[in-house]
Design a protein around this motif. Structure first.
Motif, PDB file in Angstrom:
ATOM      1  N   ALA A  17       0.948  -1.091   0.044  1.00 10.91           N
ATOM      2  CA  ALA A  17       0.172  -0.158   0.074  1.00 10.91           C
ATOM      3  C   ALA A  17       0.947   1.316   0.091  1.00 10.91           C
ATOM      4  O   ALA A  17       0.479   2.152  -0.646  1.00 10.91           O
ATOM      5  CB  ALA A  17      -1.043  -0.008   1.227  1.00 10.91           C
ATOM      6  N   GLU A  18       1.738   1.428   0.813  1.00  5.56           N
ATOM      7  CA  GLU A  18       2.726   2.358   0.805  1.00  5.56           C
ATOM      8  C   GLU A  18       3.485   2.742  -0.551  1.00  5.56           C
ATOM      9  O   GLU A  18       3.563   3.877  -0.861  1.00  5.56           O
ATOM     10  CB  GLU A  18       3.908   2.259   1.743  1.00  5.56           C
ATOM     11  N   PHE A  19       3.938   1.751  -1.190  1.00 10.84           N
ATOM     12  CA  PHE A  19       4.690   1.810  -2.351  1.00 10.84           C
ATOM     13  C   PHE A  19       3.773   2.361  -3.294  1.00 10.84           C
ATOM     14  O   PHE A  19       4.046   3.077  -4.490  1.00 10.84           O
ATOM     15  CB  PHE A  19       5.344   0.539  -2.883  1.00 10.84           C
ATOM     16  N   ALA A  20       2.477   1.744  -3.516  1.00 16.29           N
ATOM     17  CA  ALA A  20       1.419   2.075  -4.476  1.00 16.29           C
ATOM     18  C   ALA A  20       0.970   3.603  -4.062  1.00 16.29           C
ATOM     19  O   ALA A  20       0.975   4.243  -5.159  1.00 16.29           O
ATOM     20  CB  ALA A  20       0.151   1.365  -4.188  1.00 16.29           C
ATOM     21  N   GLU A  21       0.860   4.227  -2.994  1.00 13.66           N
ATOM     22  CA  GLU A  21       0.574   5.365  -2.870  1.00 13.66           C
ATOM     23  C   GLU A  21       1.817   6.370  -3.028  1.00 13.66           C
ATOM     24  O   GLU A  21       1.748   7.605  -3.550  1.00 13.66           O
ATOM     25  CB  GLU A  21       0.069   5.688  -1.226  1.00 13.66           C
ATOM     26  N   ARG A  22       3.012   6.154  -2.378  1.00 11.37           N
ATOM     27  CA  ARG A  22       4.083   7.082  -2.292  1.00 11.37           C
ATOM     28  C   ARG A  22       5.090   6.638  -3.427  1.00 11.37           C
ATOM     29  O   ARG A  22       5.951   7.605  -3.787  1.00 11.37           O
ATOM     30  CB  ARG A  22       4.795   7.185  -1.044  1.00 11.37           C
ATOM     31  N   GLY A  23       5.273   5.445  -3.844  1.00 13.51           N
ATOM     32  CA  GLY A  23       6.479   5.047  -4.694  1.00 13.51           C
ATOM     33  C   GLY A  23       7.403   4.710  -3.930  1.00 13.51           C
ATOM     34  O   GLY A  23       7.542   5.004  -2.530  1.00 13.51           O
ATOM     35  N   TYR A  24       8.240   3.676  -4.378  1.00 11.63           N
ATOM     36  CA  TYR A  24       9.390   3.326  -3.714  1.00 11.63           C
ATOM     37  C   TYR A  24      10.261   4.386  -3.014  1.00 11.63           C
ATOM     38  O   TYR A  24      10.743   3.870  -1.954  1.00 11.63           O
ATOM     39  CB  TYR A  24      10.154   2.150  -4.509  1.00 11.63           C
ATOM     40  N   ALA A  25      10.757   5.249  -3.826  1.00  4.99           N
ATOM     41  CA  ALA A  25      11.882   6.287  -3.287  1.00  4.99           C
ATOM     42  C   ALA A  25      11.341   7.135  -2.214  1.00  4.99           C
ATOM     43  O   ALA A  25      12.107   7.351  -1.285  1.00  4.99           O
ATOM     44  CB  ALA A  25      12.120   7.218  -4.590  1.00  4.99           C
ATOM     45  N   ALA A  26       9.714   7.437  -2.083  1.00 10.58           N
ATOM     46  CA  ALA A  26       9.330   8.272  -0.999  1.00 10.58           C
ATOM     47  C   ALA A  26       9.041   7.367   0.298  1.00 10.58           C
ATOM     48  O   ALA A  26       8.985   7.733   1.303  1.00 10.58           O
ATOM     49  CB  ALA A  26       8.213   8.821  -1.544  1.00 10.58           C
ATOM     50  N   ALA A  27       8.821   6.000   0.190  1.00 11.60           N
ATOM     51  CA  ALA A  27       8.300   5.292   1.294  1.00 11.60           C
ATOM     52  C   ALA A  27       9.731   4.982   1.902  1.00 11.60           C
ATOM     53  O   ALA A  27      10.527   5.047   1.699  1.00 11.60           O
ATOM     54  CB  ALA A  27       7.824   3.920   0.893  1.00 11.60           C
ATOM     55  N   THR A  28       9.228   4.842   3.401  1.00 12.37           N
ATOM     56  CA  THR A  28      10.196   4.416   4.227  1.00 12.37           C
ATOM     57  C   THR A  28      10.027   3.577   5.089  1.00 12.37           C
ATOM     58  O   THR A  28       8.894   2.983   5.310  1.00 12.37           O
ATOM     59  CB  THR A  28      10.534   5.832   5.542  1.00 12.37           C
ATOM     60  N   ILE A  29      10.833   2.621   5.594  1.00 15.04           N
ATOM     61  CA  ILE A  29      10.724   1.718   6.359  1.00 15.04           C
ATOM     62  C   ILE A  29       9.998   2.087   7.979  1.00 15.04           C
ATOM     63  O   ILE A  29       9.053   1.391   8.414  1.00 15.04           O
ATOM     64  CB  ILE A  29      11.967   1.089   7.234  1.00 15.04           C
ATOM     65  N   ARG A  30      10.107   3.272   8.327  1.00 11.29           N
ATOM     66  CA  ARG A  30       9.484   3.568   9.517  1.00 11.29           C
ATOM     67  C   ARG A  30       7.845   4.006   9.367  1.00 11.29           C
ATOM     68  O   ARG A  30       7.173   3.246   9.739  1.00 11.29           O
ATOM     69  CB  ARG A  30       9.917   5.245   9.922  1.00 11.29           C
ATOM     70  N   THR A  31       7.397   4.521   8.078  1.00  8.27           N
ATOM     71  CA  THR A  31       6.078   4.670   7.729  1.00  8.27           C
ATOM     72  C   THR A  31       5.390   3.320   7.364  1.00  8.27           C
ATOM     73  O   THR A  31       4.174   3.119   7.884  1.00  8.27           O
ATOM     74  CB  THR A  31       5.879   5.413   6.624  1.00  8.27           C
ATOM     75  N   ILE A  32       6.196   2.438   6.744  1.00  5.95           N
ATOM     76  CA  ILE A  32       5.648   1.038   6.561  1.00  5.95           C
ATOM     77  C   ILE A  32       5.582   0.221   7.717  1.00  5.95           C
ATOM     78  O   ILE A  32       4.192  -0.299   8.119  1.00  5.95           O
ATOM     79  CB  ILE A  32       6.809   0.242   5.730  1.00  5.95           C
ATOM     80  N   SER A 103       0.528  -5.149 -10.480  1.00  5.74           N
ATOM     81  CA  SER A 103       1.017  -4.030 -10.970  1.00  5.74           C
ATOM     82  C   SER A 103       2.605  -3.661 -10.340  1.00  5.74           C
ATOM     83  O   SER A 103       3.222  -2.899 -11.176  1.00  5.74           O
ATOM     84  CB  SER A 103       0.238  -2.627 -11.166  1.00  5.74           C
ATOM     85  N   ILE A 104       2.679  -3.729  -9.285  1.00  4.95           N
ATOM     86  CA  ILE A 104       4.080  -3.384  -8.464  1.00  4.95           C
ATOM     87  C   ILE A 104       5.112  -3.816  -9.288  1.00  4.95           C
ATOM     88  O   ILE A 104       6.060  -3.174  -9.192  1.00  4.95           O
ATOM     89  CB  ILE A 104       3.806  -3.884  -7.087  1.00  4.95           C
ATOM     90  N   GLY A 105       5.138  -5.039  -9.643  1.00  6.35           N
ATOM     91  CA  GLY A 105       6.403  -5.564 -10.623  1.00  6.35           C
ATOM     92  C   GLY A 105       6.660  -4.510 -11.887  1.00  6.35           C
ATOM     93  O   GLY A 105       7.767  -4.223 -12.389  1.00  6.35           O
ATOM     94  N   MET A 106       5.525  -4.099 -12.406  1.00  2.87           N
ATOM     95  CA  MET A 106       5.721  -3.143 -13.473  1.00  2.87           C
ATOM     96  C   MET A 106       6.231  -1.778 -13.019  1.00  2.87           C
ATOM     97  O   MET A 106       6.863  -1.014 -13.845  1.00  2.87           O
ATOM     98  CB  MET A 106       4.358  -3.038 -14.274  1.00  2.87           C
ATOM     99  N   THR A 107       5.767  -1.323 -12.205  1.00  5.50           N
ATOM    100  CA  THR A 107       5.817  -0.100 -11.543  1.00  5.50           C
ATOM    101  C   THR A 107       7.160   0.233 -10.738  1.00  5.50           C
ATOM    102  O   THR A 107       7.964   1.432 -10.813  1.00  5.50           O
ATOM    103  CB  THR A 107       4.803   0.720 -10.778  1.00  5.50           C
ATOM    104  N   GLU A 108       7.661  -0.982 -10.159  1.00  5.30           N
ATOM    105  CA  GLU A 108       8.957  -0.651  -9.186  1.00  5.30           C
ATOM    106  C   GLU A 108       9.990  -1.700  -9.451  1.00  5.30           C
ATOM    107  O   GLU A 108      10.973  -1.691  -8.840  1.00  5.30           O
ATOM    108  CB  GLU A 108       8.171  -0.957  -7.576  1.00  5.30           C
ATOM    109  N   ARG A 109      10.066  -2.454 -10.600  1.00  5.49           N
ATOM    110  CA  ARG A 109      10.970  -3.336 -10.867  1.00  5.49           C
ATOM    111  C   ARG A 109      12.250  -2.767 -11.166  1.00  5.49           C
ATOM    112  O   ARG A 109      13.440  -3.207 -10.847  1.00  5.49           O
ATOM    113  CB  ARG A 109      10.635  -4.307 -12.091  1.00  5.49           C
ATOM    114  N   ARG A 110      12.216  -1.257 -11.581  1.00  8.25           N
ATOM    115  CA  ARG A 110      13.445  -0.530 -11.932  1.00  8.25           C
ATOM    116  C   ARG A 110      14.141  -0.359 -10.777  1.00  8.25           C
ATOM    117  O   ARG A 110      15.316  -0.047 -10.738  1.00  8.25           O
ATOM    118  CB  ARG A 110      13.084   0.665 -12.527  1.00  8.25           C
TER     119      ARG A 110
END
Length: 200
Positions: A17-32, A103-110
């Motif tokens: 959910a965090e990666f979907a809303e914020r993206g991998y770069a903006a998400a943090t371990i703390r917020t997760i 979809s997460i594989g397509m959006t965050e695999r990079r």
């Protein structure tokens, strides 16, 4: 069907959910961790970094999809037409009911590091091979008349995968109807005329 401990499930759901809303770069371990209802120390007990979490998420989605396909094919018999129908059915249902996993594989695999990029591609290739093997066998047995089996495979997979981006369960099309449409489209693409009608 593979299962994971509740702690892992809560973390993966929160990270997805965090990666979907914020993206991998903006998400943090703390917020997760906060989203999963865990302390930061408990979070690090399970996963040491965002990279580990991303790898776990991608593996979770790929494994769940592979299980769905294997289960569908196990009851499909040996006929390539029935196998293609079963594989498209399983893919459409999975993409429509698990859009985030799909979809997460397509959006965050990079964001995967080099080692995990290759492992992800290898795992993905096994899914592609399911379609390739069925379509090539259908062509060799004279059931599928398409002169372009590889293009047919790419088109079918791309169409099914795109469902994760646009399908909404509260829309006007039910999943059963969606399956019916996409199986019919797949048959048209490979130029297959089944021996029986899908609907009377």
């Amino acid at each position: 069907m593979r299962t994971q401990p509740p702690g892992h499930v809560a973390i993966l759901d929160a990270a997805r959910a965090e990666f979907a809303e914020r993206g991998y770069a903006a998400a943090t371990i703390r917020t997760i961790a906060q989203r999963a209802g865990l302390s930061l120390s408990a979070m690090y007990y399970y996963y040491k970094s965002k990279q580990e979490l991303l790898v776990a998420l991608l593996n979770d989605g790929l494994t769940a999809y592979a299980d769905a396909c294997d289960e569908a094919l196990a009851s499909a018999g040996d006929d390539p037409g029935e196998q293609l129908e079963a594989l498209v059915d399983a893919t459409v249902r999975f993409r429509a009911t698990h859009p985030a996993k799909s979809s997460i594989g397509m959006t965050e695999r990079r964001n995967l590091d080099t080692e995990h990029q290759q492992k992800f591609r290898d795992h993905e290739a096994r899914g592609t091979e399911r379609f390739r093997h069925i379509i090539e066998r259908g062509v060799s047995e004279g059931l599928f008349l398409t002169p372009y089996p590889e293009d047919a495979r790419r088109t079918i997979i791309a169409g099914c995968n795109a469902l994760a981006e646009w399908y909404r369960p509260d829309g006007s099309v039910s999943i059963d109807d969606l399956v019916e449409r996409y199986v019919s489209l797949a048959f048209t693409i490979v130029e297959y005329r089944p021996r029986r009608l899908r609907r009377p």
